[in-house]
Design an enzyme around this catalytic site. Sequence first.
Site, PDB file in Angstrom:
ATOM      1  N   TYR A 161     -10.295  -2.844  -3.646  1.00 29.78           N
ATOM      2  CA  TYR A 161      -8.970  -2.599  -4.251  1.00 29.78           C
ATOM      3  C   TYR A 161      -8.166  -3.898  -4.344  1.00 29.78           C
ATOM      4  O   TYR A 161      -7.619  -4.241  -5.391  1.00 29.78           O
ATOM      5  CB  TYR A 161      -8.206  -1.572  -3.410  1.00 29.78           C
ATOM      6  CG  TYR A 161      -6.723  -1.486  -3.718  1.00 29.78           C
ATOM      7  CD1 TYR A 161      -6.273  -0.922  -4.907  1.00 29.78           C
ATOM      8  CD2 TYR A 161      -5.765  -1.979  -2.828  1.00 29.78           C
ATOM      9  CE1 TYR A 161      -4.910  -0.846  -5.195  1.00 29.78           C
ATOM     10  CE2 TYR A 161      -4.405  -1.906  -3.109  1.00 29.78           C
ATOM     11  CZ  TYR A 161      -3.986  -1.335  -4.296  1.00 29.78           C
ATOM     12  OH  TYR A 161      -2.642  -1.271  -4.585  1.00 29.78           O
TER      13      TYR A 161
HETATM   14  P1  NAD Z   1       0.447   6.457  -7.976  1.00 28.04           P
HETATM   15  O1  NAD Z   1      -1.002   6.790  -7.942  1.00 28.04           O
HETATM   16  O2  NAD Z   1       1.402   7.469  -7.462  1.00 28.04           O
HETATM   17  O3  NAD Z   1       0.854   6.072  -9.488  1.00 28.04           O
HETATM   18  C1  NAD Z   1      -0.023   5.407 -10.368  1.00 28.04           C
HETATM   19  C2  NAD Z   1      -0.029   6.162 -11.692  1.00 28.04           C
HETATM   20  O4  NAD Z   1      -0.832   5.423 -12.625  1.00 28.04           O
HETATM   21  C3  NAD Z   1      -0.650   7.566 -11.587  1.00 28.04           C
HETATM   22  O5  NAD Z   1       0.294   8.549 -11.989  1.00 28.04           O
HETATM   23  C4  NAD Z   1      -1.841   7.512 -12.515  1.00 28.04           C
HETATM   24  O6  NAD Z   1      -2.089   8.703 -13.230  1.00 28.04           O
HETATM   25  C5  NAD Z   1      -1.477   6.372 -13.466  1.00 28.04           C
HETATM   26  N1  NAD Z   1      -2.666   5.759 -14.075  1.00 28.04           N
HETATM   27  C6  NAD Z   1      -3.733   5.226 -13.431  1.00 28.04           C
HETATM   28  N2  NAD Z   1      -4.627   4.780 -14.324  1.00 28.04           N
HETATM   29  C7  NAD Z   1      -4.119   5.041 -15.561  1.00 28.04           C
HETATM   30  C8  NAD Z   1      -4.588   4.825 -16.883  1.00 28.04           C
HETATM   31  N3  NAD Z   1      -5.789   4.293 -17.125  1.00 28.04           N
HETATM   32  N4  NAD Z   1      -3.805   5.208 -17.911  1.00 28.04           N
HETATM   33  C9  NAD Z   1      -2.596   5.798 -17.685  1.00 28.04           C
HETATM   34  N5  NAD Z   1      -2.097   6.035 -16.446  1.00 28.04           N
HETATM   35  C10 NAD Z   1      -2.861   5.662 -15.409  1.00 28.04           C
HETATM   36  O7  NAD Z   1       0.614   5.065  -7.205  1.00 28.04           O
HETATM   37  P2  NAD Z   1       1.920   4.356  -6.622  1.00 28.04           P
HETATM   38  O8  NAD Z   1       1.871   4.438  -5.146  1.00 28.04           O
HETATM   39  O9  NAD Z   1       3.132   4.832  -7.364  1.00 28.04           O
HETATM   40  O10 NAD Z   1       1.615   2.844  -7.028  1.00 28.04           O
HETATM   41  C11 NAD Z   1       2.041   2.315  -8.288  1.00 28.04           C
HETATM   42  C12 NAD Z   1       1.491   0.902  -8.431  1.00 28.04           C
HETATM   43  O11 NAD Z   1       1.956   0.090  -7.357  1.00 28.04           O
HETATM   44  C13 NAD Z   1      -0.041   0.812  -8.412  1.00 28.04           C
HETATM   45  O12 NAD Z   1      -0.433  -0.175  -9.339  1.00 28.04           O
HETATM   46  C14 NAD Z   1      -0.352   0.349  -6.990  1.00 28.04           C
HETATM   47  O13 NAD Z   1      -1.562  -0.393  -6.935  1.00 28.04           O
HETATM   48  C15 NAD Z   1       0.858  -0.531  -6.697  1.00 28.04           C
HETATM   49  N6  NAD Z   1       1.174  -0.630  -5.259  1.00 28.04           N
HETATM   50  C16 NAD Z   1       1.577   0.490  -4.570  1.00 28.04           C
HETATM   51  C17 NAD Z   1       1.921   0.379  -3.232  1.00 28.04           C
HETATM   52  C18 NAD Z   1       2.373   1.558  -2.427  1.00 28.04           C
HETATM   53  O14 NAD Z   1       2.602   1.384  -1.206  1.00 28.04           O
HETATM   54  N7  NAD Z   1       2.541   2.752  -3.014  1.00 28.04           N
HETATM   55  C19 NAD Z   1       1.865  -0.866  -2.600  1.00 28.04           C
HETATM   56  C20 NAD Z   1       1.412  -1.969  -3.329  1.00 28.04           C
HETATM   57  C21 NAD Z   1       1.098  -1.836  -4.669  1.00 28.04           C
HETATM   58  C1  UGA Z   2      -0.629   0.924   0.893  1.00 32.55           C
HETATM   59  C2  UGA Z   2      -0.991   1.561  -0.458  1.00 32.55           C
HETATM   60  O1  UGA Z   2      -1.735   2.757  -0.253  1.00 32.55           O
HETATM   61  C3  UGA Z   2      -1.789   0.627  -1.325  1.00 32.55           C
HETATM   62  O2  UGA Z   2      -1.949   1.202  -2.605  1.00 32.55           O
HETATM   63  C4  UGA Z   2      -1.012  -0.658  -1.410  1.00 32.55           C
HETATM   64  O3  UGA Z   2      -1.583  -1.573  -2.236  1.00 32.55           O
HETATM   65  C5  UGA Z   2      -0.787  -1.246  -0.026  1.00 32.55           C
HETATM   66  O4  UGA Z   2      -0.004  -0.304   0.709  1.00 32.55           O
HETATM   67  C6  UGA Z   2      -0.012  -2.541  -0.063  1.00 32.55           C
HETATM   68  O5  UGA Z   2       0.867  -2.758   0.761  1.00 32.55           O
HETATM   69  O6  UGA Z   2      -0.323  -3.374  -0.909  1.00 32.55           O
HETATM   70  P1  UGA Z   2      -1.818   0.841   3.223  1.00 32.55           P
HETATM   71  O7  UGA Z   2      -1.070  -0.269   3.848  1.00 32.55           O
HETATM   72  O8  UGA Z   2      -3.227   1.059   3.612  1.00 32.55           O
HETATM   73  O9  UGA Z   2      -1.839   0.727   1.639  1.00 32.55           O
HETATM   74  O10 UGA Z   2      -0.903   2.138   3.452  1.00 32.55           O
HETATM   75  P2  UGA Z   2      -1.229   3.571   4.055  1.00 32.55           P
HETATM   76  O11 UGA Z   2      -2.222   4.249   3.209  1.00 32.55           O
HETATM   77  O12 UGA Z   2       0.068   4.234   4.297  1.00 32.55           O
HETATM   78  O13 UGA Z   2      -1.934   3.205   5.465  1.00 32.55           O
HETATM   79  C7  UGA Z   2      -1.249   2.461   6.463  1.00 32.55           C
HETATM   80  C8  UGA Z   2      -2.125   2.426   7.708  1.00 32.55           C
HETATM   81  O14 UGA Z   2      -2.263   3.774   8.208  1.00 32.55           O
HETATM   82  C9  UGA Z   2      -3.542   1.921   7.473  1.00 32.55           C
HETATM   83  O15 UGA Z   2      -3.951   1.128   8.555  1.00 32.55           O
HETATM   84  C10 UGA Z   2      -4.392   3.196   7.434  1.00 32.55           C
HETATM   85  O16 UGA Z   2      -5.731   3.024   7.886  1.00 32.55           O
HETATM   86  C11 UGA Z   2      -3.624   4.084   8.383  1.00 32.55           C
HETATM   87  N1  UGA Z   2      -3.832   5.524   8.089  1.00 32.55           N
HETATM   88  C12 UGA Z   2      -3.552   6.035   6.871  1.00 32.55           C
HETATM   89  C13 UGA Z   2      -4.302   6.352   9.106  1.00 32.55           C
HETATM   90  O17 UGA Z   2      -4.579   5.896  10.218  1.00 32.55           O
HETATM   91  N2  UGA Z   2      -4.471   7.677   8.832  1.00 32.55           N
HETATM   92  C14 UGA Z   2      -4.195   8.228   7.613  1.00 32.55           C
HETATM   93  O18 UGA Z   2      -4.369   9.456   7.427  1.00 32.55           O
HETATM   94  C15 UGA Z   2      -3.712   7.373   6.595  1.00 32.55           C
END
Ligand code: NAD
Ligand code: UGA
Length: 331
Positions: A161
């Site tokens: 990822y």
């Molecule tokens: P999310 O899965 O809730 O939202 C992503 C959306 O993108 C989904 O609704 C999905 O249907 C849409 N999508 C994916 N592929 C597509 C495609 N080919 N065409 C059209 N739509 C498409 O995820 P999120 O948590 O809201 O994250 C949004 C963005 O931020 C992502 O790019 C993710 O990698 C990035 N990000 C999220 C976090 C986090 O903590 N949530 C942290 C770092 C980065």
């Molecule tokens: C999150 C998002 O899911 C990613 O898409 C994003 O890119 C990333 O943040 C980011 O900061 O860039 P992550 O930090 O793994 O990734 O967030 P969580 O999925 O909330 O997990 C946080 C921690 O909790 C991880 O160590 C994971 O292993 C742990 N975890 C998660 C558990 O122990 N149990 C669970 O059921 C879920």
Amino acid sequence: MSTSALPPSRPHIRRAVITGSAGFIGSHLAQALLQDGTTVIGLDRRDAATDRSAAANLAPLIGQPGYVPVTADLLTCAVEPVLLDAEVVFHLAGVPGVRPSWGPRFSSYVQCNILATQRVMDAAARLGVPRVVVASSSSVYGPTDGRPSRETDHPHPASPYAVTKLAEEQLCLAHAARSDCRTSVVALRYFTVYGPRQRADMFTHRALLAAIAGTSLRIYGDGHQRRDFTYIDDTVTATLAAASAPEDTGVVNVGGGGSASLAEVMQLVEQLTGRQLAVEYLTSRSGDVPVTKADCSRARTHLGWEPTVDLAAGIRAQLRHLTDHAARQAA
Ligand code: NAD
Ligand code: UGA
């Protein structure tokens, strides 16, 4: 807390495109832009009619004046007509999640995080869209020595990822660096975003749900791993600020400001719910890093942004959202 608490000093955006608008972050961003009177073209391949999680995310948007939903897959749709006349494209669509990116699902990460991004940037550059804001990730840093990560640090992505997110942001910046490209790019490295409507695979959501439902919470590792948890409203504020940041801004960390361990979050969840969590410890997962922590100096200087919501207040708001949602479902 709501996105209505945004600072009023940002320049008005007349028309914006959000890719991934049915997602966690995209749907909150759309709400904030609509509140500002922006016309929002919200593109996502999921729609409310067929996907329950998308329906919950889109509920506050559907029927709002200025909201134009487009159900389309960025891998196959004609992108230029969607981007026409946009001042800003917020490119949030992608496949998120560190742990499931190993194995056969890797192809969907490559397709949606890299190939779809190429199609978006190609269209934006052709049309001369002034600004693309792209969602990158703290995961690009990989394992660190515990010091706050800076944008100038050498990235060591530790999961498939993270590799695709690094490729995604660099692809956007490569387009922007072309001499014939009028589009500038800001890549935001979000750090573990939480709050109402957080994705169901993420830790904070699962911990709160386990406490409310009395089910067991699985912890990958010993629970001492730390994350720079970032509240959704702060994430949205930074994303909006990126729309008008200087052209040479490039990559910017967006971190909540206080790194907490999973054990500390579990303690908070127990305090706030008044319930004890039943925890099951499993082996740690490949690609998970022990610590994330953001140096947010660049966000301060280039976006004028600082996080405002501390972990206890943010988790309280997420808990309130979950209990309200459960009450609505039961009614
Ligand atoms: P999310 O899965 O809730 O939202 C992503 C959306 O993108 C989904 O609704 C999905 O249907 C849409 N999508 C994916 N592929 C597509 C495609 N080919 N065409 C059209 N739509 C498409 O995820 P999120 O948590 O809201 O994250 C949004 C963005 O931020 C992502 O790019 C993710 O990698 C990035 N990000 C999220 C976090 C986090 O903590 N949530 C942290 C770092 C980065
Ligand atoms: C999150 C998002 O899911 C990613 O898409 C994003 O890119 C990333 O943040 C980011 O900061 O860039 P992550 O930090 O793994 O990734 O967030 P969580 O999925 O909330 O997990 C946080 C921690 O909790 C991880 O160590 C994971 O292993 C742990 N975890 C998660 C558990 O122990 N149990 C669970 O059921 C879920």
